[in-house]
Design a protein around this motif. Structure first.
Motif: not given
Length: 264
Positions: A4-8, A177-178, A205-207, A216-217
């Motif tokens: 996962d190269s990008h989350c928050h 996820g888009i 994430s969380p988007y 969902k989150r």
């Protein structure tokens, strides 16, 4: 492995669940997680999370929404903040003309400062681009003319022209996820066309939870669902996409170690 190269992970949505999030990601084969900065001043919060988990790393930078608040944090400051071994990228920075929460001139000024930091450090710039294809392409081409820099257009939702101009400049493109949404046919067509060595997957994430978890989150373990759709879109196996995007990640995010300690 998949990444996962990008989350928050510093966002409040995750505050009481970090151990569970990282455990669930590991159980799904997610071997690295990069939690992305939106305010350079809050880097200590990200570092506290990254230092807690061997497989978690972070970036440093200012989201375009916050550009006007951190114009005093320039290239020199950004470069200095990359000294920590867990800081593996610059950003996210860029242009957001959808919300326009920061003046556009401030967004561009901040973006160019981040580009210079990526150029100087060799760390990848994580680029946010929304409803700003023309200006994004212009700035990327102008700045590449001053010297190449590693970068990824994260959460790509732009048009084919921006995608191909970015690829021509040597950039990578990452999907969230888009890509899995029923209405994303045009995006999947772009994803099918891109060179195999320039694609990444992420959650943001969380988007933006993928279709299976829509509403969902979102969390890092769900990156597997995006990878499945990317594999279907490109007519290859899940294992091939996992291996390719992971190799692409390590090549771009070259500061992230390929091997972790035995306790990881």
């Amino acid at each position: 492995m998949i990444v996962d190269s990008h989350c928050h992970l510093d966002f409040p949505d995750f505050a009481n669940d970090l151990d569970g999030i990282v455990d669930r990601a590991r159980a799904q084969g997610v071997g690295r997680i990069v939690t992305i900065s939106t305010r350079a001043r809050e880097l200590p919060k990200l570092l506290a999370i990254a230092e807690r988990f061997d497989a978690v790393f972070c970036s440093v930078g200012t989201h375009p929404h916050n550009a006007h608040e951190e114009l005093d944090i320039g290239t020199v400051d950004l470069v200095a903040k990359t000294a920590h071994p867990k800081v593996v990228a610059i950003g996210e920075a860029g242009l957001d003309y959808f919300y326009d929460t920061s003046p556009r001139d401030a967004q561009e000024q901040g973006f160019r400062a981040h580009i210079a930091a990526a150029r100087e450090t060799g760390l990848p710039l994580v680029i946010h681009a929304r409803n700003a294809d023309d200006d994004m392409a212009r700035i990327l081409e102008e700045e590449t003319g001053k010297g190449a820099f590693p970068a990824v257009l994260h959460c790509f939702t732009g048009g084919r022209d921006l995608a191909m101009r970015a690829i021509a400049l040597g950039l990578s493109i990452s999907f969230t996820g888009i890509l899995t949404f029923k209405t994303s046919n045009a995006l999947r067509a772009i994803a099918a066309e891109l060179p195999a060595d320039r694609i990444l997957v992420e959650t943001d994430s969380p988007y933006l939870a993928p279709g299976k978890f829509r509403g969902k989150r979102n969390e890092p373990s769900y990156v597997v669902e995006t990878a499945k759709v990317l594999a279907e879109t490109r007519g290859v196996s899940f294992d091939e996409i996992a291996n390719q995007t992971t190799e692409n990640f390590f090549r771009l995010f070259s500061k992230v170690p390929r091997q972790l300690s035995a306790a990881a």
